[in-house]
Motif scaffolding. Structure first.
Motif, PDB file in Angstrom:
ATOM      1  N   LEU A  45       0.830  -1.208   0.000  1.00  0.00           N
ATOM      2  CA  LEU A  45       0.000   0.000   0.000  1.00  0.00           C
ATOM      3  C   LEU A  45       0.867   1.262   0.000  1.00  0.00           C
ATOM      4  O   LEU A  45       0.537   2.245  -0.675  1.00  0.00           O
ATOM      5  CB  LEU A  45      -0.922  -0.012   1.230  1.00  0.00           C
ATOM      6  CG  LEU A  45      -2.017  -1.084   1.232  1.00  0.00           C
ATOM      7  CD1 LEU A  45      -2.808  -1.040   2.531  1.00  0.00           C
ATOM      8  CD2 LEU A  45      -2.950  -0.904   0.037  1.00  0.00           C
ATOM      9  N   VAL A  46       1.966   1.234   0.736  1.00  0.00           N
ATOM     10  CA  VAL A  46       2.877   2.377   0.747  1.00  0.00           C
ATOM     11  C   VAL A  46       3.492   2.588  -0.634  1.00  0.00           C
ATOM     12  O   VAL A  46       3.613   3.719  -1.120  1.00  0.00           O
ATOM     13  CB  VAL A  46       3.977   2.176   1.809  1.00  0.00           C
ATOM     14  CG1 VAL A  46       5.057   3.254   1.683  1.00  0.00           C
ATOM     15  CG2 VAL A  46       3.375   2.193   3.200  1.00  0.00           C
ATOM     16  N   GLU A  47       3.880   1.485  -1.252  1.00  0.00           N
ATOM     17  CA  GLU A  47       4.446   1.569  -2.602  1.00  0.00           C
ATOM     18  C   GLU A  47       3.421   2.095  -3.595  1.00  0.00           C
ATOM     19  O   GLU A  47       3.733   2.935  -4.453  1.00  0.00           O
ATOM     20  CB  GLU A  47       4.936   0.181  -3.028  1.00  0.00           C
ATOM     21  CG  GLU A  47       5.439   0.107  -4.457  1.00  0.00           C
ATOM     22  CD  GLU A  47       6.766   0.804  -4.672  1.00  0.00           C
ATOM     23  OE1 GLU A  47       7.187   0.927  -5.834  1.00  0.00           O
ATOM     24  OE2 GLU A  47       7.388   1.215  -3.667  1.00  0.00           O
ATOM     25  N   LEU A  48       2.169   1.618  -3.482  1.00  0.00           N
ATOM     26  CA  LEU A  48       1.108   2.082  -4.374  1.00  0.00           C
ATOM     27  C   LEU A  48       0.863   3.576  -4.197  1.00  0.00           C
ATOM     28  O   LEU A  48       0.729   4.315  -5.184  1.00  0.00           O
ATOM     29  CB  LEU A  48      -0.175   1.306  -4.102  1.00  0.00           C
ATOM     30  CG  LEU A  48      -1.405   1.717  -4.934  1.00  0.00           C
ATOM     31  CD1 LEU A  48      -1.133   1.529  -6.416  1.00  0.00           C
ATOM     32  CD2 LEU A  48      -2.620   0.914  -4.503  1.00  0.00           C
ATOM     33  N   ARG A  49       0.822   4.032  -2.955  1.00  0.00           N
ATOM     34  CA  ARG A  49       0.634   5.463  -2.693  1.00  0.00           C
ATOM     35  C   ARG A  49       1.762   6.281  -3.307  1.00  0.00           C
ATOM     36  O   ARG A  49       1.526   7.352  -3.889  1.00  0.00           O
ATOM     37  CB  ARG A  49       0.565   5.711  -1.183  1.00  0.00           C
ATOM     38  CG  ARG A  49       0.266   7.164  -0.820  1.00  0.00           C
ATOM     39  CD  ARG A  49       0.378   7.395   0.672  1.00  0.00           C
ATOM     40  NE  ARG A  49       1.741   7.190   1.162  1.00  0.00           N
ATOM     41  CZ  ARG A  49       2.120   7.351   2.412  1.00  0.00           C
ATOM     42  NH1 ARG A  49       1.230   7.695   3.331  1.00  0.00           N
ATOM     43  NH2 ARG A  49       3.380   7.150   2.776  1.00  0.00           N
ATOM     44  N   SER A  50       2.985   5.790  -3.173  1.00  0.00           N
ATOM     45  CA  SER A  50       4.138   6.498  -3.723  1.00  0.00           C
ATOM     46  C   SER A  50       4.035   6.613  -5.242  1.00  0.00           C
ATOM     47  O   SER A  50       4.292   7.682  -5.816  1.00  0.00           O
ATOM     48  CB  SER A  50       5.423   5.775  -3.333  1.00  0.00           C
ATOM     49  OG  SER A  50       6.545   6.348  -3.960  1.00  0.00           O
ATOM     50  N   LEU A  55       1.279   6.423  -7.124  1.00  0.00           N
ATOM     51  CA  LEU A  55       0.162   7.301  -7.480  1.00  0.00           C
ATOM     52  C   LEU A  55       0.538   8.768  -7.291  1.00  0.00           C
ATOM     53  O   LEU A  55       0.184   9.622  -8.115  1.00  0.00           O
ATOM     54  CB  LEU A  55      -1.067   6.954  -6.642  1.00  0.00           C
ATOM     55  CG  LEU A  55      -1.758   5.633  -6.954  1.00  0.00           C
ATOM     56  CD1 LEU A  55      -2.879   5.362  -5.953  1.00  0.00           C
ATOM     57  CD2 LEU A  55      -2.323   5.638  -8.373  1.00  0.00           C
ATOM     58  N   LEU A  56       1.247   9.050  -6.205  1.00  0.00           N
ATOM     59  CA  LEU A  56       1.660  10.427  -5.939  1.00  0.00           C
ATOM     60  C   LEU A  56       2.596  10.936  -7.027  1.00  0.00           C
ATOM     61  O   LEU A  56       2.472  12.087  -7.488  1.00  0.00           O
ATOM     62  CB  LEU A  56       2.342  10.505  -4.578  1.00  0.00           C
ATOM     63  CG  LEU A  56       2.749  11.908  -4.097  1.00  0.00           C
ATOM     64  CD1 LEU A  56       1.516  12.803  -3.991  1.00  0.00           C
ATOM     65  CD2 LEU A  56       3.462  11.814  -2.754  1.00  0.00           C
TER      66      LEU A  56
END
Length: 254
Positions: A19-24, A26-27
């Protein structure tokens, strides 16, 4: 058994780490779109003029578009510039998506996915270019010359933008047909022979899609349906080539 053992396939990271990787990712994609948008916004009116050129070139000299809403002169170029920013950023956005999913793929899957991803982007751009350089001139010439002579064409800028964006999207998606056809054959969901026998239904389906995704006139429907069918045949051609290669490799192994 170790989860990170390469012999057992791709490793598995904890859910929070995913999830952290996905957020990164997307950002980064959003920041890229914003940076491009800010760089283009100074040219928003010029971009709109470029998109409107296929219609304006066919109107009498001195003709102008109109704005029937107070905010349209600002919102229409703003909206178009944002769409163009997304359009330009698509390769970077897809690269971020690829970087997120690639660690979970096997080597043979990576070797196939990357060319398909690049081809999808190129075909979408090709569809949009085909709409602008081929479809728009023919379509607007038909519209401007078939009306009564005493009717002046005064197109609202917001309505025109919605019209052309719809066609850009329709042709961009339509040009993805070879990829979709190829994947269906490659995955074993269907065969070249089966798809070849369904040509009459495909032709009918192309015109139905053309009717749903374009303005209600025969010209624009045909301009979308005919390329869709030709691209379907391209997908079948690549499907045949892949099948022959697989048959040849299987024969070599025997």
């Amino acid at each position: 058994m170790s989860q990170t053992d390469d012999s057992q396939g791709p490793g598995h990271a904890p859910l929070i780490e995913h999830l952290v990787e996905l957020r990164s990712r997307l950002l980064r994609a959003v920041i890229a779109i914003l940076v491009i948008f800010l760089g283009l916004y100074a040219f928003a009116n010029d971009i709109y003029a470029f998109v409107a050129e296929p219609l304006m070139a066919l109107l009498p000299e001195g003709s102008r578009m109109i704005a029937t809403e107070v905010a349209s002169p600002f919102l229409a170029p703003f909206k178009l510039t944002l769409v163009v920013a997304v359009f330009i950023a698509v390769p970077f956005v897809l690269h971020q998506a690829w970087a997120f999913i690639a660690p979970g793929l096997y080597d043979n899957e990576k070797a196939l996915a990357l060319p398909l991803l690049a081809s999808s982007v190129a075909l979408f751009y090709a569809g949009a270019a085909f709409a602008y350089y081929v479809v728009f001139p023919l379509l607007f010439q038909f519209f401007t010359q078939t009306g009564p002579e005493d009717v002046a064409v005064m197109t609202d800028i917001n309505q025109y933008l919605n019209f052309v964006l719809k066609l850009f999207f329709a042709f961009g998606v339509a040009f993805e047909i070879p990829i979709a056809t190829f994947l269906l054959i490659l995955s074993g969901a269907t065969t070249v022979e089966s798809l070849s026998k369904k040509r009459p239904y495909v032709v009918l389906g192309c015109f139905v899609v053309g009717m749903l995704m374009t303005p209600p006139d025969v010209v624009s429907q045909s301009l979308l349906a005919v390329p869709m069918y030709l691209l379907y045949e391209v997908g079948l051609l690549f499907g045949r080539l892949v099948r022959r290669r697989r048959d040849r490799d299987a024969a070599d192994e025997e």
